[in-house]
Design a protein around this motif. Structure first.
Motif, mmCIF file in Angstrom:
data_model
loop_
_atom_site.group_PDB
_atom_site.id
_atom_site.type_symbol
_atom_site.label_atom_id
_atom_site.label_comp_id
_atom_site.label_asym_id
_atom_site.label_seq_id
_atom_site.Cartn_x
_atom_site.Cartn_y
_atom_site.Cartn_z
ATOM 1 N N SER A 177 11.300 12.986 4.075
ATOM 2 C CA SER A 177 9.771 12.322 3.288
ATOM 3 C C SER A 177 8.709 13.261 3.183
ATOM 4 O O SER A 177 8.699 13.313 5.141
ATOM 5 N N PRO A 178 7.463 13.364 3.099
ATOM 6 C CA PRO A 178 6.369 13.973 3.809
ATOM 7 C C PRO A 178 5.572 12.905 3.572
ATOM 8 O O PRO A 178 4.225 12.504 4.536
ATOM 9 N N GLU A 179 5.930 11.418 3.139
ATOM 10 C CA GLU A 179 4.459 10.503 3.291
ATOM 11 C C GLU A 179 4.610 9.381 4.454
ATOM 12 O O GLU A 179 6.387 8.738 3.782
ATOM 13 N N LEU A 180 3.666 8.863 4.848
ATOM 14 C CA LEU A 180 4.160 7.692 5.619
ATOM 15 C C LEU A 180 3.673 6.580 4.768
ATOM 16 O O LEU A 180 2.304 6.698 4.684
ATOM 17 N N LEU A 181 4.018 5.778 4.388
ATOM 18 C CA LEU A 181 3.593 4.095 3.680
ATOM 19 C C LEU A 181 2.493 3.609 4.935
ATOM 20 O O LEU A 181 1.755 3.329 4.065
ATOM 21 N N VAL A 182 3.186 3.138 5.459
ATOM 22 C CA VAL A 182 2.513 2.986 6.525
ATOM 23 C C VAL A 182 2.938 2.659 7.913
ATOM 24 O O VAL A 182 3.770 2.419 8.725
ATOM 25 N N ARG A 183 1.926 2.943 8.935
ATOM 26 C CA ARG A 183 2.411 2.513 10.711
ATOM 27 C C ARG A 183 1.208 1.387 11.335
ATOM 28 O O ARG A 183 0.501 1.774 10.456
#
Ligand SMILES: C=C(O[C@H]1C=CC=C(C(=O)O)[C@@H]1O)C(=O)O
Length: 377
Positions: A177-183
């Motif tokens: 996935s290219p997408e960071l939901l949250v860190r």
């Protein structure tokens, strides 16, 4: 999970926590992590966070966390995956699109009609691709090739709970996935929503033109803005400071161009774990739509399959509440001799059914390439 910064490898299970209610899971997790062999739990969230999911006797996909027996945190895995793995991905026997391409075009058309009627502004519609094989697929081999092809983003493989229908054998979700939901790292919080897409091309001129067209597309900027707005709206009350770039940037994977916005903030309260942050954001309009309830119900009406863990999230959380969650897209569910690939795209006013079908085909290529399959869909 392998990212540009590091890789985390968890093996075996000391404790497994299943269930649909994220608040309860978060509390059980922090108790279980106290005194655990390793300070980290790895997990997966389904698309539908219905509290009944994962409870005994229901067949809804539910959240699952594992406190691993063995855990390694190491440098990015890409160097070690330089050679392509060919064993472990057998020759496909049958390929079935769900729905057929014409069915997806018709669903997009119905979504466009719905957009004109009520308060719905965006809906993300997906399709699936079932591939059966004459021998078992090795998820580790797929993961290896995904890591090799995707030096950015979040490449992952996670074992899934056994379904309540009694189907035998292990199942896993494998993707890049290219997408960071949250860190979350202490009080620092980051999210990197992606929405708005164009395919990559082996021809450098076409590739550049596709990127320029995406950057100049009002439709894609509108589609993207709804995601950024929703992420900011969910994070703002939790943050004492939030930084949002004025415009999205051009992002790339080996198969797609995207618009992406890197959002950072400073949490008011360190007591909110990365898992609770993920639950506060999920599902963003990058995978569901705007407003969420109307989009969710249209997804249920128009997609002829259960999303299960597609468009959910994959990640980890530690004893301090820090963690990192990727949006579970560009993925396949692997179950012995069968694979289900998923691919979706945002529909907004101005979307075109043929272009949407082509976009989902392009997104399938992330997995198809890792399998060494040259399928035009
Ligand atoms: C829902 C997916 O992609 C999301 C992420 C980036 C771009 C997207 C788009 O342009 O529609 C989607 O919102 C998927 O790959 O299945």
């Amino acid at each position: 999970m392998s990212t540009a910064e590091r890789s985390i490898l968890a093996r075996g299970a000391d404790t497994v926590l299943d269930g649909g209610d994220i608040d309860r899971l978060d509390t059980r997790l922090s108790q279980a992590l106290t005194g655990a062999a390793h300070p980290v739990a790895v997990g997966v969230l389904p698309f539908s966070t219905d509290p009944a999911g994962g409870e005994q006797g229901t067949d809804r996909a539910g959240a699952r966390f594992v406190l691993p027996r063995e855990l390694w945190s190491a440098a990015p895995a890409h160097g070690a995956a330089a050679q392509r793995a060919t064993r472990g991905v057998p020759v496909p026997a049958e390929v079935t699109p769900i729905p057929e391409p014409e069915g997806h075009r018709a669903a997009v058309q119905r979504a466009l009609t719905a957009l004109g009627e009520g308060d719905l502004r965006k809906v993300v519609l997906a399709r699936a691709l079932d591939i059966s094989f004459t021998a078992d697929v090795d998820p580790a081999c797929l993961l290896h090739n995904l890591v090799r092809d995707n030096t950015g983003g979040y490449t992952y493989a996670v074992e899934l709970p056994r379904p309540a229908d009694g189907s035998p054998g292990p199942r896993s979700l494998v993707g890049a996935s290219p997408e960071l939901l949250v860190r979350r790292s202490g009080t620092r919080v980051s999210a990197h929503p992606h929405a708005g897409s164009a395919p990559r091309s082996a021809d450098a001129d076409i590739d550049r033109r596709n990127a320029e067209a995406l950057l100049g597309s009002a439709k894609d900027h509108a589609e993207h803005a709804m995601v950024t707005e929703a992420v900011v709206a969910a994070l703002r009350p939790l943050c004492r400071r939030i930084d949002v770039p004025p415009a999205p940037s051009l992002m790339s994977t080996s198969t797609m161009w995207h618009l992406g916005t890197a959002i950072t903030g400073e949490l008011r309260d360190e007591g909110i774990s990365a898992l609770r942050l993920a639950a506060a954001l999920h599902p963003t309009p990058a995978v569901c739509g705007t407003p969420t309830p109307a989009a969710r119900s249209l997804v249920g009406e128009l997609e002829p399959f259960e999303r299960d863990y597609y468009a959910g999230a994959v990640g980890w959380v530690d004893t301090a509440g820090d963690g990192e969650w990727a949006v579970a897209i560009r993925c396949a569910q692997v179950a012995e001799r069968s694979l289900r690939l998923y691919s979706g795209g945002g529909i907004v006013a101005g979307s075109d059914p043929d272009a949407e079908l082509a976009e989902t085909s392009a997104k399938f290529q992330t997995l198809l390439r890792a399998m060494g399959l040259d399928l035009r869909l």
